[in-house]
Design an enzyme around this catalytic site. Structure first.
Site, PDB file in Angstrom:
ATOM      1  N   CYS A 198      32.737  51.896  29.895  1.00 18.64           N
ATOM      2  CA  CYS A 198      33.355  51.856  31.239  1.00 18.64           C
ATOM      3  C   CYS A 198      33.676  53.248  31.787  1.00 18.64           C
ATOM      4  O   CYS A 198      33.933  53.393  32.980  1.00 18.64           O
ATOM      5  CB  CYS A 198      34.603  50.991  31.209  1.00 18.64           C
ATOM      6  N   HIS A 237      39.173  52.656  37.078  1.00 15.90           N
ATOM      7  CA  HIS A 237      38.258  51.645  36.548  1.00 15.90           C
ATOM      8  C   HIS A 237      38.864  50.261  36.732  1.00 15.90           C
ATOM      9  O   HIS A 237      40.014  50.012  36.369  1.00 15.90           O
ATOM     10  CB  HIS A 237      38.008  51.925  35.062  1.00 15.90           C
ATOM     11  N   ASN A 297      35.223  43.199  36.377  1.00 11.46           N
ATOM     12  CA  ASN A 297      35.022  44.488  35.707  1.00 11.46           C
ATOM     13  C   ASN A 297      33.508  44.712  35.579  1.00 11.46           C
ATOM     14  O   ASN A 297      32.839  43.986  34.851  1.00 11.46           O
ATOM     15  CB  ASN A 297      35.699  44.427  34.331  1.00 11.46           C
TER      16      ASN A 297
HETATM   17  N1  COA Z   1      41.416  31.486  30.208  1.00  8.38           N
HETATM   18  C1  COA Z   1      42.425  30.912  29.529  1.00  8.38           C
HETATM   19  N2  COA Z   1      42.960  31.445  28.439  1.00  8.38           N
HETATM   20  C2  COA Z   1      42.471  32.617  28.012  1.00  8.38           C
HETATM   21  C3  COA Z   1      41.423  33.278  28.669  1.00  8.38           C
HETATM   22  C4  COA Z   1      40.891  32.661  29.813  1.00  8.38           C
HETATM   23  N3  COA Z   1      39.895  33.204  30.515  1.00  8.38           N
HETATM   24  N4  COA Z   1      41.162  34.425  28.012  1.00  8.38           N
HETATM   25  C5  COA Z   1      42.001  34.493  26.982  1.00  8.38           C
HETATM   26  N5  COA Z   1      42.790  33.376  26.985  1.00  8.38           N
HETATM   27  C6  COA Z   1      43.817  33.009  26.026  1.00  8.38           C
HETATM   28  C7  COA Z   1      43.557  33.567  24.650  1.00  8.38           C
HETATM   29  O1  COA Z   1      42.655  32.750  23.961  1.00  8.38           O
HETATM   30  C8  COA Z   1      44.944  33.549  24.054  1.00  8.38           C
HETATM   31  O2  COA Z   1      45.204  32.250  23.611  1.00  8.38           O
HETATM   32  P1  COA Z   1      46.015  32.028  22.230  1.00  8.38           P
HETATM   33  O3  COA Z   1      47.365  32.664  22.485  1.00  8.38           O
HETATM   34  O4  COA Z   1      46.030  30.557  22.105  1.00  8.38           O
HETATM   35  O5  COA Z   1      45.227  32.739  21.188  1.00  8.38           O
HETATM   36  C9  COA Z   1      45.846  33.819  25.262  1.00  8.38           C
HETATM   37  O6  COA Z   1      45.060  33.563  26.421  1.00  8.38           O
HETATM   38  C10 COA Z   1      46.348  35.246  25.332  1.00  8.38           C
HETATM   39  O7  COA Z   1      45.238  36.097  25.092  1.00  8.38           O
HETATM   40  P2  COA Z   1      45.371  37.615  25.220  1.00  8.38           P
HETATM   41  O8  COA Z   1      44.057  38.288  24.874  1.00  8.38           O
HETATM   42  O9  COA Z   1      46.590  38.050  24.504  1.00  8.38           O
HETATM   43  O10 COA Z   1      45.608  37.698  26.803  1.00  8.38           O
HETATM   44  P3  COA Z   1      45.988  38.930  27.665  1.00  8.38           P
HETATM   45  O11 COA Z   1      47.131  38.596  28.500  1.00  8.38           O
HETATM   46  O12 COA Z   1      46.014  40.184  26.854  1.00  8.38           O
HETATM   47  O13 COA Z   1      44.716  39.045  28.649  1.00  8.38           O
HETATM   48  C11 COA Z   1      42.732  40.326  28.898  1.00  8.38           C
HETATM   49  C12 COA Z   1      43.431  39.200  28.140  1.00  8.38           C
HETATM   50  C13 COA Z   1      41.358  40.542  28.276  1.00  8.38           C
HETATM   51  C14 COA Z   1      42.606  39.884  30.349  1.00  8.38           C
HETATM   52  C15 COA Z   1      43.562  41.608  28.811  1.00  8.38           C
HETATM   53  O14 COA Z   1      43.923  41.831  27.481  1.00  8.38           O
HETATM   54  C16 COA Z   1      42.856  42.822  29.317  1.00  8.38           C
HETATM   55  O15 COA Z   1      42.590  42.942  30.500  1.00  8.38           O
HETATM   56  N6  COA Z   1      42.613  43.806  28.443  1.00  8.38           N
HETATM   57  C17 COA Z   1      42.089  45.112  28.801  1.00  8.38           C
HETATM   58  C18 COA Z   1      40.675  45.132  29.191  1.00  8.38           C
HETATM   59  C19 COA Z   1      40.251  46.553  29.405  1.00  8.38           C
HETATM   60  O16 COA Z   1      40.961  47.371  29.917  1.00  8.38           O
HETATM   61  N7  COA Z   1      39.106  46.927  28.958  1.00  8.38           N
HETATM   62  C20 COA Z   1      38.783  48.328  28.996  1.00  8.38           C
HETATM   63  C21 COA Z   1      37.557  48.688  29.533  1.00  8.38           C
HETATM   64  S1  COA Z   1      36.376  47.424  29.546  1.00  8.38           S
END
Ligand code: COA
Length: 342
Positions: free
Chosen positions: A122, A264, A294
């Site tokens: 990214c 980003h 993204n």
């Molecule tokens: N719909 C419903 N539930 C979802 C989901 C979706 N699309 N994606 C994840 N979940 C669930 C997970 O399975 C997890 O369930 P569990 O608690 O039963 O295991 C729960 O939601 C929490 O997951 P988590 O990964 O902790 O969520 P989060 O609040 O951290 O959000 C992201 C996930 C990926 C959106 C977030 O972590 C993020 O944006 N991370 C950074 C990405 C980034 O900056 N990348 C860098 C460059 S690419």
């Protein structure tokens, strides 16, 4: 060129801009029909409402050519001599070998110019832009087409809601030419960095030399993009805040005098946290991810093309920042030129 400028190192000046999104739109509700997810979850956890997806058979070079053509048009350039080099930043090349850029340069009718890919996930577009600046500064080129292009739909696990909800396909491009540091569009201070201790946090585990497909048998082979979202989230906020502050400071700009932050487009909560952390009003942080998700290396040029039609004005003080797999991150300061996306 004025005599006092003759021996100065040329600056890189942005003079063209273009973006391209494949026509197919996937809404959160579309995803909710095939996966255990919902518009409410995706909207509240990421800020994303929809994303674009390339049709099967469309490759990254196809998107890159469209974005490149638009950036060249915006710069008023065409023909074999339009630019001296082409750099494509991508995580999703058409093939592992060769690089995607030569095919893009050829299809754009740019003759036999040097053309190569940059891989910094990214952060790739910022790495590519700084590389282009070095080509201009050394005199190796007088103009460079820099493209960020991705077809993430090709590497996402169709059963993984956590990545399918986030990533989209698209391409964005800029043309940079040699110029002077004081003209609008000149790229100012830049910071690039990496931390390979986090290389497993964002990866496609199989298909490379570490785990070639021929050796990865049965269940062990994993050809899909994987991301440890939670760990990445925290680092993305810290690193983008830190390097945005650094480039603003090196430019002599108090953060409150930065007009637009183009970060980003990973997650709306990340963008808001970065703005809060560096002490910038959230509304100065441009948001494009709601409509495209993204798009990895394409994210910043696509956001710039979107912002140029909306909020960016010539002379604005702009900070670009990105964070991604590698881990890699960076920031660039520039003043906005009088350029419109084609
Ligand atoms: N719909 C419903 N539930 C979802 C989901 C979706 N699309 N994606 C994840 N979940 C669930 C997970 O399975 C997890 O369930 P569990 O608690 O039963 O295991 C729960 O939601 C929490 O997951 P988590 O990964 O902790 O969520 P989060 O609040 O951290 O959000 C992201 C996930 C990926 C959106 C977030 O972590 C993020 O944006 N991370 C950074 C990405 C980034 O900056 N990348 C860098 C460059 S690419």
């Amino acid at each position: 060129m004025a005599p006092d400028q003759r021996h100065r190192t040329p600056a890189a000046v942005v003079c063209g801009l273009g973006g391209f999104l494949p026509p197919q739109v996937i809404t959160n509700d579309d995803l909710g029909r095939v996966l255990d997810t919902s518009d409410t979850w995706i909207r509240s956890r990421t800020g994303i409402l929809r994303r674009h997806r390339a049709e099967p058979g469309t490759a990254t070079s196809d998107l890159a050519v469209e974005a490149g053509r638009r950036a060249l048009k915006s710069a008023g350039r065409d023909g074999e001599d339009a630019v001296d080099a082409v750099i494509v930043a991508t995580t999703t090349p058409d093939r592992i070998c060769p690089a995607t850029a030569p095919a893009v340069a050829w299809r754009l009718g740019l003759g036999t110019v040097p053309a190569f890919d940059v891989g910094a996930v990214c952060s790739g577009f910022l790495y590519a832009l700084v590389t282009a600046r070095s080509l201009l500064a050394s005199g190796a080129a007088r103009s460079v087409l820099v493209i960020g292009a991705e077809t993430y739909s090709a590497i996402l696990d169709p059963g993984d809601r956590s990545t399918l909800a986030i990533f989209g396909d698209g391409a964005g491009a800029v043309v940079v030419r040699a110029g002077t540091p004081d003209e609008p569009g000149a790229i100012g201070p830049a910071v690039l960095a990496s931390d390979g201790s986090g290389s497993d946090l964002i990866s496609v585990p199989s298909g490379g030399s570490r785990d070639p497909f021929r050796a990865a048998t049965g269940d062990r082979a994993d050809p899909y993009f994987r991301m440890q979202g939670k760990q990445v989230f925290r680092q993305a906020v810290e690193r983008m805040s830190e390097c945005s502050r650094q480039v603003a400071e090196r430019s002599g700009w108090p953060v409150e005098e930065v007009d637009v932050l183009v970060a980003h487009q990973a997650n709306l909560r990340i963008l808001q946290a970065v703005a809060d952390r560096i002490g910038m009003p959230r509304e100065r942080c441009h948001v494009h991810l709601d409509r495209v998700g993204n798009t990895a290396a394409a994210s910043i040029p696509l956001a710039l093309a979107d912002a140029a039609g909306e909020v960016l004005r010539p002379g604005h003080r702009v900070v670009l920042t990105a964070f991604g797999g590698g881990l890699t991150w960076g920031a660039i300061a520039l003043t906005w030129p009088d350029v419109s996306p084609a």
